[in-house]
Design a protein around this motif. Sequence first.
Motif, PDB file in Angstrom:
ATOM      1  N   LYS A   1    -108.764 -70.568   4.273  1.00 19.48           N
ATOM      2  CA  LYS A   1    -107.543 -69.981   3.731  1.00 19.48           C
ATOM      3  C   LYS A   1    -106.294 -70.616   4.348  1.00 19.48           C
ATOM      4  CE  LYS A   1    -106.527 -65.663   4.900  1.00 19.48           C
ATOM      5  NZ  LYS A   1    -106.595 -64.175   4.845  1.00 19.48           N
ATOM      6  N   MET A   2    -106.260 -70.708   5.684  1.00 18.31           N
ATOM      7  CA  MET A   2    -105.060 -71.228   6.343  1.00 18.31           C
ATOM      8  C   MET A   2    -104.883 -72.721   6.109  1.00 18.31           C
ATOM      9  SD  MET A   2    -104.932 -68.923   9.838  1.00 18.31           S
ATOM     10  CE  MET A   2    -103.342 -69.559  10.367  1.00 18.31           C
ATOM     11  N   ASN A   3    -105.989 -73.457   6.081  1.00 22.32           N
ATOM     12  CA  ASN A   3    -105.876 -74.885   5.781  1.00 22.32           C
ATOM     13  C   ASN A   3    -105.372 -75.108   4.353  1.00 22.32           C
ATOM     14  OD1 ASN A   3    -106.585 -75.898   8.250  1.00 22.32           O
ATOM     15  ND2 ASN A   3    -108.680 -76.447   7.703  1.00 22.32           N
ATOM     16  N   GLY A   4    -105.803 -74.256   3.419  1.00 16.48           N
ATOM     17  CA  GLY A   4    -105.316 -74.357   2.041  1.00 16.48           C
ATOM     18  C   GLY A   4    -103.809 -74.211   1.961  1.00 16.48           C
ATOM     19  N   TRP A   5    -103.260 -73.276   2.754  1.00 21.81           N
ATOM     20  CA  TRP A   5    -101.801 -73.121   2.801  1.00 21.81           C
ATOM     21  C   TRP A   5    -101.135 -74.415   3.259  1.00 21.81           C
ATOM     22  CZ3 TRP A   5    -101.819 -68.021   6.161  1.00 21.81           C
ATOM     23  CH2 TRP A   5    -102.306 -66.963   5.380  1.00 21.81           C
ATOM     24  N   VAL A   6    -101.747 -75.002   4.292  1.00 19.93           N
ATOM     25  CA  VAL A   6    -101.161 -76.223   4.878  1.00 19.93           C
ATOM     26  C   VAL A   6    -101.194 -77.379   3.877  1.00 19.93           C
ATOM     27  CG1 VAL A   6    -101.401 -77.954   6.708  1.00 19.93           C
ATOM     28  CG2 VAL A   6    -101.688 -75.533   7.246  1.00 19.93           C
ATOM     29  N   TYR A   7    -102.319 -77.557   3.180  1.00 23.99           N
ATOM     30  CA  TYR A   7    -102.431 -78.674   2.232  1.00 23.99           C
ATOM     31  C   TYR A   7    -101.392 -78.570   1.125  1.00 23.99           C
ATOM     32  CZ  TYR A   7    -106.924 -79.321   4.554  1.00 23.99           C
ATOM     33  OH  TYR A   7    -107.895 -79.500   5.493  1.00 23.99           O
ATOM     34  N   ASP A   8    -101.150 -77.356   0.643  1.00 22.07           N
ATOM     35  CA  ASP A   8    -100.114 -77.168  -0.377  1.00 22.07           C
ATOM     36  C   ASP A   8     -98.747 -77.611   0.154  1.00 22.07           C
ATOM     37  OD1 ASP A   8    -101.983 -76.169  -2.123  1.00 22.07           O
ATOM     38  OD2 ASP A   8    -101.483 -74.059  -1.764  1.00 22.07           O
ATOM     39  N   GLY A   9     -98.488 -77.281   1.410  1.00 22.46           N
ATOM     40  CA  GLY A   9     -97.224 -77.682   2.035  1.00 22.46           C
ATOM     41  C   GLY A   9     -97.125 -79.183   2.222  1.00 22.46           C
ATOM     42  N   PHE A  10     -98.222 -79.805   2.680  1.00 25.08           N
ATOM     43  CA  PHE A  10     -98.229 -81.256   2.866  1.00 25.08           C
ATOM     44  C   PHE A  10     -97.950 -81.980   1.553  1.00 25.08           C
ATOM     45  CE2 PHE A  10    -101.340 -81.370   6.744  1.00 25.08           C
ATOM     46  CZ  PHE A  10    -100.315 -80.958   7.566  1.00 25.08           C
ATOM     47  N   ASP A  11     -98.558 -81.495   0.462  1.00 29.64           N
ATOM     48  CA  ASP A  11     -98.394 -82.164  -0.829  1.00 29.64           C
ATOM     49  C   ASP A  11     -96.922 -82.245  -1.239  1.00 29.64           C
ATOM     50  OD1 ASP A  11    -101.081 -82.589  -1.062  1.00 29.64           O
ATOM     51  OD2 ASP A  11    -101.463 -80.922  -2.432  1.00 29.64           O
ATOM     52  N   VAL A  12     -96.185 -81.175  -0.973  1.00 26.46           N
ATOM     53  CA  VAL A  12     -94.753 -81.158  -1.304  1.00 26.46           C
ATOM     54  C   VAL A  12     -94.014 -82.226  -0.487  1.00 26.46           C
ATOM     55  CG1 VAL A  12     -92.628 -79.790  -1.164  1.00 26.46           C
ATOM     56  CG2 VAL A  12     -94.747 -78.732  -1.994  1.00 26.46           C
ATOM     57  N   THR A  13     -94.331 -82.289   0.813  1.00 21.44           N
ATOM     58  CA  THR A  13     -93.661 -83.251   1.697  1.00 21.44           C
ATOM     59  C   THR A  13     -93.972 -84.688   1.286  1.00 21.44           C
ATOM     60  OG1 THR A  13     -93.868 -81.651   3.491  1.00 21.44           O
ATOM     61  CG2 THR A  13     -93.239 -83.884   4.100  1.00 21.44           C
ATOM     62  N   TYR A  14     -95.239 -84.971   1.006  1.00 23.52           N
ATOM     63  CA  TYR A  14     -95.623 -86.329   0.605  1.00 23.52           C
ATOM     64  C   TYR A  14     -94.903 -86.747  -0.676  1.00 23.52           C
ATOM     65  CZ  TYR A  14     -99.457 -86.144   4.014  1.00 23.52           C
ATOM     66  OH  TYR A  14    -100.189 -86.058   5.168  1.00 23.52           O
ATOM     67  N   LYS A  15     -94.803 -85.810  -1.615  1.00 22.07           N
ATOM     68  CA  LYS A  15     -94.112 -86.118  -2.873  1.00 22.07           C
ATOM     69  C   LYS A  15     -92.642 -86.415  -2.611  1.00 22.07           C
ATOM     70  CE  LYS A  15     -93.323 -84.442  -7.550  1.00 22.07           C
ATOM     71  NZ  LYS A  15     -93.413 -83.329  -8.502  1.00 22.07           N
ATOM     72  N   ASN A  16     -92.004 -85.597  -1.777  1.00 24.11           N
ATOM     73  CA  ASN A  16     -90.586 -85.817  -1.445  1.00 24.11           C
ATOM     74  C   ASN A  16     -90.369 -87.141  -0.721  1.00 24.11           C
ATOM     75  OD1 ASN A  16     -89.760 -83.416  -2.597  1.00 24.11           O
ATOM     76  ND2 ASN A  16     -89.879 -82.250  -0.691  1.00 24.11           N
ATOM     77  N   LEU A  17     -91.354 -87.519   0.106  1.00 24.30           N
ATOM     78  CA  LEU A  17     -91.231 -88.747   0.888  1.00 24.30           C
ATOM     79  C   LEU A  17     -91.598 -89.977   0.070  1.00 24.30           C
ATOM     80  CD1 LEU A  17     -90.435 -89.566   3.771  1.00 24.30           C
ATOM     81  CD2 LEU A  17     -92.843 -89.320   4.429  1.00 24.30           C
ATOM     82  N   GLY A  18     -92.354 -89.772  -1.025  1.00 29.81           N
ATOM     83  CA  GLY A  18     -92.717 -90.905  -1.887  1.00 29.81           C
ATOM     84  C   GLY A  18     -93.899 -91.703  -1.380  1.00 29.81           C
ATOM     85  N   VAL A  19     -94.876 -91.028  -0.736  1.00 29.74           N
ATOM     86  CA  VAL A  19     -96.093 -91.727  -0.289  1.00 29.74           C
ATOM     87  C   VAL A  19     -97.295 -91.105  -0.993  1.00 29.74           C
ATOM     88  CG1 VAL A  19     -95.101 -92.301   1.953  1.00 29.74           C
ATOM     89  CG2 VAL A  19     -96.496 -90.239   1.731  1.00 29.74           C
ATOM     90  N   ASP A  20     -98.370 -91.890  -1.084  1.00 28.10           N
ATOM     91  CA  ASP A  20     -99.574 -91.385  -1.739  1.00 28.10           C
ATOM     92  C   ASP A  20    -100.816 -91.936  -1.053  1.00 28.10           C
ATOM     93  OD1 ASP A  20     -99.546 -94.038  -2.475  1.00 28.10           O
ATOM     94  OD2 ASP A  20     -99.408 -93.698  -4.624  1.00 28.10           O
ATOM     95  N   PHE A  21    -101.977 -91.435  -1.482  1.00 28.34           N
ATOM     96  CA  PHE A  21    -103.259 -91.812  -0.893  1.00 28.34           C
ATOM     97  C   PHE A  21    -104.299 -91.980  -1.996  1.00 28.34           C
ATOM     98  CE2 PHE A  21    -100.902 -89.137   2.000  1.00 28.34           C
ATOM     99  CZ  PHE A  21    -100.869 -89.897   3.153  1.00 28.34           C
ATOM    100  N   ASP A  22    -105.238 -92.909  -1.762  1.00 31.35           N
ATOM    101  CA  ASP A  22    -106.344 -93.102  -2.698  1.00 31.35           C
ATOM    102  C   ASP A  22    -107.529 -92.206  -2.358  1.00 31.35           C
ATOM    103  OD1 ASP A  22    -105.088 -95.275  -4.165  1.00 31.35           O
ATOM    104  OD2 ASP A  22    -105.385 -96.462  -2.356  1.00 31.35           O
ATOM    105  N   LYS A  23    -107.674 -91.859  -1.083  1.00 33.02           N
ATOM    106  CA  LYS A  23    -108.836 -91.084  -0.649  1.00 33.02           C
ATOM    107  C   LYS A  23    -108.472 -90.290   0.600  1.00 33.02           C
ATOM    108  CE  LYS A  23    -113.376 -90.217  -0.032  1.00 33.02           C
ATOM    109  NZ  LYS A  23    -114.175 -89.359  -0.914  1.00 33.02           N
ATOM    110  N   LEU A  24    -108.870 -89.016   0.620  1.00 30.74           N
ATOM    111  CA  LEU A  24    -108.639 -88.176   1.789  1.00 30.74           C
ATOM    112  C   LEU A  24    -109.960 -87.953   2.516  1.00 30.74           C
ATOM    113  CD1 LEU A  24    -106.284 -85.407   0.301  1.00 30.74           C
ATOM    114  CD2 LEU A  24    -105.682 -87.646   1.229  1.00 30.74           C
ATOM    115  N   TYR A  25    -109.908 -88.049   3.830  1.00 30.43           N
ATOM    116  CA  TYR A  25    -111.069 -87.713   4.658  1.00 30.43           C
ATOM    117  C   TYR A  25    -110.702 -86.512   5.523  1.00 30.43           C
ATOM    118  CZ  TYR A  25    -113.413 -91.977   3.243  1.00 30.43           C
ATOM    119  OH  TYR A  25    -114.026 -92.958   2.490  1.00 30.43           O
TER     120      TYR A  25
END
Length: 594
Positions: free
Chosen positions: A252-276
């Motif tokens: 549950k708590m990690n899910g909250w964090v991932y949603d937050g990270f996605d917003v930051t990455y989009k604002n920063l203009g970076v992306d990833f092909d694969k997550l580990y």
Amino acid sequence: MNLQDILTTQIKSAVKSKFNADLESVEFQATRKEFPGDITVVVFSMLRVVKGNPVQIGESIGNYLVENVNEVEGFNVVKGFLNLEISASYFVEFFNAIKDKTTYGFEDAIAENDAVMVEYSSPNTNKPLHLGHIRNNLLGYSVAEILKASGKKVYKTQIINDRGIHICKSMLAWQKFGNNETPETTGLKGDKLVGNYYVKFDQEYKKEIENLKASGKTEDEAKKEAPILVEAQEMLKKWEAGDEDVVALWSKMNGWVYDGFDVTYKNLGVDFDKLYYESETYLLGKEFVSEGLKSGVFYKREDGSVWCDLTEDGLDEKIVLRADGTAVYMTQDIGTAIQRKKDFPDVGGMVYTVGNEQDYHFQVLFLILKKLGFDWAKNLYHLSYGMVDLPSGKMKSREGTVVDADDLIADMATTAKTISEELGKLDGYSEDEKEELYKTIGLGALKYYILKVDPKKRILFDPKESIDFQGNTGPFIQYTYARIQSILRKSDVDFTVKLDANEIELHEKERELIKQLQLFPDTVQQAAAQHSPALIANYTYDLVKAFNSFYQNVSILGADTKNEIVFRVQLSNTVAKTIKNAFSLLGINVPERM
């Protein structure tokens, strides 16, 4: 064949003809501004195979080149340096060959060549991204784009550190003090909410340490015996054992964090092909620790912990598994590297973008992987970088004294707005256009300020200094690009026309600009080889300086002849395309108007 290749072949022929000697290579450098010439041959480096006075050797080679090479029309020798004057026709022909290329300077990937995997960001799920993460993301993303432009197939990835004692600290603090609050009930981004509880844990931990010290414990005893830390350690054991309630809270708590990270990455203009995820790779690491125990790469101590003895390699002994059987970072990193190679068999090398405080960790990791028998381990590279400081000092996550990435991105846009309004450059823009431009300028300023510095150097980041429309800054370069677009909008030039040197008289500033354009492909290759976006950033600044000197010294749209107008507009257009291409490697957008 480029100019240096032509000259290398002919200079070797000259040395063979005049001195009966064989040169292995020829050293070139830029001609110093106080001497006439376009490219300089270093004669001193030839003295290993050609005996004699360097000035006389230079004169002899210069005469040979003027007689035998169409591109060379004159020369002068200063001490051991042969300065060659290249014909205008060569520069015009070169320009005609590149002017229609939309991705001039970039190489296409060759399918059969090994791919490269670039890791960056790799955050912990116990706090939001901060200024340090921004440098990491910008460096990793840019290096991936540069490697791609140099002709490599590239995969962008990150390892999310989603397990371990630090994650349990946030979980436990939320469990104890959170009153079931969520991102929805608080209005906070999930990563910020979880980060608050990491800070809360540290505050409570320090209180307990002081209480234990007051009751007679030593500081070391108090730090180990503080009840909240003991509880967090127990939670980690339960997580590794698959306890249903602990795993549910963790998800549950990690899910909250991932949603937050996605917003930051989009604002920063970076992306990833694969997550580990560390939670998915640490078990594979444990498997290979077991394998390494059997083969003698690792050994077990009396307490049950597993170690690797690297003293014969000039390092020390490194733990790879705790006495209680739980994994350490090294365990997970071993597993992650092996899993990546399984997932992407065409990967021949990996680049790890991680701060320089982890230099030793990566020395050890790469050596352990070699000892485990993985041949590809010789192609692992640690892109080590210096920390980012602010005028106010160093940041500390657990004390809550960090510069939040989202806040910084927003502040950069606000600063861009303030400066733009002071300069009064945005008449005729709609409010939406202005807001978009502020973001482009603010983010460009942030990225350029960080990426223009050699990765190994520490940075003192000053947001206001970064948003300056003069000097070596992102906005200055963006403004020059926008200025060129303004010229292009006012012209009606046919860009397909190819003029030759007989139709125009090449101005010194045009020649300098073409020479600067010539350097771009080699700069991309050097930046890829050195994993250094700073080379691209500073090349772009030099190109912009050359263009502004050209702009100030020659008339473009008001030139004397139609051919001059056509050539100068085409040249301006090619400079703009190169600025755009170079900035794309830094992850920076360029505005059409400013």
